[in-house]
Design a protein around this motif. Sequence first.
Motif, PDB file in Angstrom:
ATOM      1  N   TYR A  41       5.458  -2.984 -42.053  1.00  0.00           N
ATOM      2  CA  TYR A  41       6.004  -3.727 -40.920  1.00  0.00           C
ATOM      3  C   TYR A  41       6.575  -5.078 -41.323  1.00  0.00           C
ATOM      4  CZ  TYR A  41       3.951  -0.244 -37.829  1.00  0.00           C
ATOM      5  OH  TYR A  41       3.628   0.914 -37.187  1.00  0.00           O
ATOM      6  N   PHE A  42       5.954  -5.716 -42.296  1.00  0.00           N
ATOM      7  CA  PHE A  42       6.496  -6.998 -42.755  1.00  0.00           C
ATOM      8  C   PHE A  42       7.883  -6.787 -43.361  1.00  0.00           C
ATOM      9  CE2 PHE A  42       7.150 -10.480 -45.714  1.00  0.00           C
ATOM     10  CZ  PHE A  42       6.908 -11.560 -44.886  1.00  0.00           C
ATOM     11  N   ARG A  43       8.021  -5.743 -44.160  1.00  0.00           N
ATOM     12  CA  ARG A  43       9.326  -5.436 -44.760  1.00  0.00           C
ATOM     13  C   ARG A  43      10.386  -5.132 -43.703  1.00  0.00           C
ATOM     14  NH1 ARG A  43       7.675  -0.933 -49.198  1.00  0.00           N
ATOM     15  NH2 ARG A  43       6.600  -2.264 -50.694  1.00  0.00           N
ATOM     16  N   ALA A  44       9.957  -4.517 -42.583  1.00  0.00           N
ATOM     17  CA  ALA A  44      10.905  -4.124 -41.531  1.00  0.00           C
ATOM     18  C   ALA A  44      11.186  -5.249 -40.549  1.00  0.00           C
ATOM     19  CB  ALA A  44      10.366  -2.904 -40.773  1.00  0.00           C
ATOM     20  N   GLY A  45      10.522  -6.379 -40.694  1.00  0.00           N
ATOM     21  CA  GLY A  45      10.730  -7.491 -39.769  1.00  0.00           C
ATOM     22  C   GLY A  45      10.058  -7.286 -38.426  1.00  0.00           C
ATOM     23  N   LEU A  46       9.068  -6.417 -38.375  1.00  0.00           N
ATOM     24  CA  LEU A  46       8.296  -6.199 -37.151  1.00  0.00           C
ATOM     25  C   LEU A  46       7.038  -7.054 -37.251  1.00  0.00           C
ATOM     26  CD1 LEU A  46       8.782  -2.348 -36.879  1.00  0.00           C
ATOM     27  CD2 LEU A  46       9.593  -4.049 -35.234  1.00  0.00           C
TER      28      LEU A  46
END
Length: 192
Positions: A41-46
């Motif tokens: 999620y951090f990588r996806a900007g969530l």
Amino acid sequence: MDYLEIIGTIIGVIYLILEYRANKLLWIAGFIMPAIYVVVYFRAGLYADFGINVYYLIASVYGMLVWHHGAKNDAGEQAELPIVNTPRSNIIPLVAVFAATFVVIAFILDRFTDSDVVIADSFTTALSIVGMWMLARKYLEQWLVWIAVDVVSSVLYIYKELYFTSALYALYTIIAIFGYFKWRNLMKYGNN
């Protein structure tokens, strides 16, 4: 292809099967899965989903302790925590926690991140906080909360191009529907 997402999805399926069966081993999978999804999620900007998975790590420890030590039988001995309906006295506080958490998360995401899904991310995160606590208490209606979270999350993850995770949440939706009826029967016939 993000292999970490695929691994998280597989562990997520295992988690849901264990939850469906009201098996306390769900808390182990419930610890591993969010550890993986913190990165995804951090990588996806969530960012709210990232944050909720930190909460899931902590809540998994709490849930394991409550399920293991949360009930006493008539003789005062340790007993398995039963599945019960959410007490009416908890409904207003749960709605208040959801609303306050939603507002705070939306404010933070709007002011301090580059999130392009502030409302949906805040909604699913705030509702998940409530749902996880309800699961730890073995409240039947936690399944209804998860159905709402899963439907919105599935759409959100398609938008964010997390297709395996979206499929996982679509599966979660279906299993949550069946889980509700399974837990209702377990509660009704005392097999929990």
